[in-house]
Design a protein around this motif. Structure first.
Motif, PDB file in Angstrom:
ATOM      1  N   GLU A  19       4.722   7.962  -0.217  1.00 54.18           N
ATOM      2  CA  GLU A  19       3.833   8.836  -0.972  1.00 54.18           C
ATOM      3  C   GLU A  19       4.499   9.248  -2.276  1.00 54.18           C
ATOM      4  O   GLU A  19       5.658   9.664  -2.282  1.00 54.18           O
ATOM      5  CB  GLU A  19       3.495  10.075  -0.139  1.00 54.18           C
ATOM      6  CG  GLU A  19       2.480  10.975  -0.791  1.00 54.18           C
ATOM      7  CD  GLU A  19       2.064  12.139   0.097  1.00 54.18           C
ATOM      8  OE1 GLU A  19       1.298  12.987  -0.403  1.00 54.18           O
ATOM      9  OE2 GLU A  19       2.496  12.226   1.263  1.00 54.18           O
ATOM     10  N   SER A  49       0.853  -1.191   0.000  1.00 53.10           N
ATOM     11  CA  SER A  49       0.000   0.000   0.000  1.00 53.10           C
ATOM     12  C   SER A  49       0.882   1.230   0.000  1.00 53.10           C
ATOM     13  O   SER A  49       1.892   1.278   0.707  1.00 53.10           O
ATOM     14  CB  SER A  49      -0.908   0.027   1.233  1.00 53.10           C
ATOM     15  OG  SER A  49      -1.856  -0.997   1.180  1.00 53.10           O
ATOM     16  N   THR A  98       0.639   5.759  -1.353  1.00 55.68           N
ATOM     17  CA  THR A  98      -0.216   6.858  -1.797  1.00 55.68           C
ATOM     18  C   THR A  98       0.304   7.382  -3.127  1.00 55.68           C
ATOM     19  O   THR A  98       1.507   7.610  -3.276  1.00 55.68           O
ATOM     20  CB  THR A  98      -0.233   7.990  -0.745  1.00 55.68           C
ATOM     21  OG1 THR A  98      -0.678   7.440   0.495  1.00 55.68           O
ATOM     22  CG2 THR A  98      -1.151   9.118  -1.162  1.00 55.68           C
ATOM     23  N   ASN A 138      -0.708  10.435  -5.851  1.00 56.19           N
ATOM     24  CA  ASN A 138      -1.521  11.610  -6.166  1.00 56.19           C
ATOM     25  C   ASN A 138      -2.621  11.837  -5.137  1.00 56.19           C
ATOM     26  O   ASN A 138      -3.763  12.146  -5.465  1.00 56.19           O
ATOM     27  CB  ASN A 138      -2.101  11.505  -7.579  1.00 56.19           C
ATOM     28  CG  ASN A 138      -1.027  11.401  -8.618  1.00 56.19           C
ATOM     29  OD1 ASN A 138       0.064  11.929  -8.460  1.00 56.19           O
ATOM     30  ND2 ASN A 138      -1.312  10.701  -9.708  1.00 56.19           N
ATOM     31  N   GLY A 139      -2.269  11.631  -3.856  1.00 54.54           N
ATOM     32  CA  GLY A 139      -3.196  11.874  -2.765  1.00 54.54           C
ATOM     33  C   GLY A 139      -4.169  10.749  -2.474  1.00 54.54           C
ATOM     34  O   GLY A 139      -5.003  10.872  -1.569  1.00 54.54           O
ATOM     35  N   ARG A 140      -4.078   9.660  -3.196  1.00 55.58           N
ATOM     36  CA  ARG A 140      -5.010   8.546  -3.021  1.00 55.58           C
ATOM     37  C   ARG A 140      -4.238   7.313  -2.576  1.00 55.58           C
ATOM     38  O   ARG A 140      -3.254   6.933  -3.214  1.00 55.58           O
ATOM     39  CB  ARG A 140      -5.723   8.277  -4.344  1.00 55.58           C
ATOM     40  CG  ARG A 140      -6.861   7.281  -4.261  1.00 55.58           C
ATOM     41  CD  ARG A 140      -7.407   7.028  -5.634  1.00 55.58           C
ATOM     42  NE  ARG A 140      -6.409   6.184  -6.305  1.00 55.58           N
ATOM     43  CZ  ARG A 140      -6.630   5.427  -7.351  1.00 55.58           C
ATOM     44  NH1 ARG A 140      -7.784   5.441  -7.927  1.00 55.58           N
ATOM     45  NH2 ARG A 140      -5.688   4.692  -7.869  1.00 55.58           N
ATOM     46  N   THR A 141      -4.684   6.678  -1.500  1.00 49.42           N
ATOM     47  CA  THR A 141      -4.045   5.450  -1.041  1.00 49.42           C
ATOM     48  C   THR A 141      -4.477   4.302  -1.935  1.00 49.42           C
ATOM     49  O   THR A 141      -5.668   4.138  -2.220  1.00 49.42           O
ATOM     50  CB  THR A 141      -4.411   5.153   0.428  1.00 49.42           C
ATOM     51  OG1 THR A 141      -3.984   6.255   1.227  1.00 49.42           O
ATOM     52  CG2 THR A 141      -3.739   3.886   0.920  1.00 49.42           C
ATOM     53  N   VAL A 142      -3.500   3.554  -2.401  1.00 51.48           N
ATOM     54  CA  VAL A 142      -3.758   2.411  -3.282  1.00 51.48           C
ATOM     55  C   VAL A 142      -3.098   1.172  -2.688  1.00 51.48           C
ATOM     56  O   VAL A 142      -2.145   1.283  -1.916  1.00 51.48           O
ATOM     57  CB  VAL A 142      -3.226   2.659  -4.712  1.00 51.48           C
ATOM     58  CG1 VAL A 142      -3.941   3.831  -5.353  1.00 51.48           C
ATOM     59  CG2 VAL A 142      -1.728   2.882  -4.709  1.00 51.48           C
ATOM     60  N   GLY A 197      -0.884  14.110 -11.043  1.00 48.28           N
ATOM     61  CA  GLY A 197      -1.196  14.791  -9.789  1.00 48.28           C
ATOM     62  C   GLY A 197      -0.395  16.051  -9.560  1.00 48.28           C
ATOM     63  O   GLY A 197      -0.473  16.651  -8.492  1.00 48.28           O
TER      64      GLY A 197
END
Length: 163
Positions: free
Chosen positions: A76, A5, A7, A9-13, A82
């Protein structure tokens, strides 16, 4: 195989069942559908895959072709998608204003490298720009150099495309 896991572009994947040594570039493009970073050489030479990784509060330009997904876990990242945060980053605007791109393949990596320098307050002078190692197959280095200076507000000769 473990899950990872991070981040982007500001999104956790999260990605599952991925070999730990697979390059982050392939995860971004093939698993997450983020196609801004390009595969050029796969050897950390051309730098078309350059993205940002956050280190000590700074965005650091890093190549993702040889950046193992296991090393990305918990970190991150920012890709060119992004970069502008709701608009164009000054480097992206300068690229458009000076019509920098020819084929455009290297441009995301070029832009990300320049944006990290500018965002971190690094000096933008001829010596700093000479230190950029991103490769442009079309040879638009004069326009790249000018766009970086324009984006940074630096002075110097500006190469404009004549149409």
């Amino acid at each position: 195989m473990p899950d990872y896991s991070f981040t982007v572009n500001g999104r956790t994947v999260s990605v599952a069942d991925v070999e730990p040594d697979i390059g982050l570039l392939h995860v971004l493009r093939d698993l997450l559908g983020i196609t801004g970073p390009k595969y050029g050489c796969g050897l950390d030479v051309c730098k078309a895959c350059t993205c940002h990784v956050k280190e000590d509060g700074r965005w650091v330009a890093t190549t993702t072709c040889n950046y193992a997904v296991a090393d990305a876990d918990g970190r991150e990242f920012r890709t060119i998608e992004g970069l502008g945060e709701g608009g164009l980053h000054p480097v992206q605007q300068a690229w458009l204003d000076l019509d920098v791109a020819q084929c455009g393949f290297c441009q995301p990596g070029q832009i990300m490298t320049a944006a990290a320098m500018i965002d971190n307050g690094d000096p933008i002078d001829d010596e700093a720009i000479d230190g950029i190692e991103n490769i442009c197959r079309c040879g638009t280095y004069c326009r790249i150099r000018s766009a970086i200076k324009v984006a940074a507000g630096a002075s110097g000769p500006i190469a404009r495309r004549v149409t």
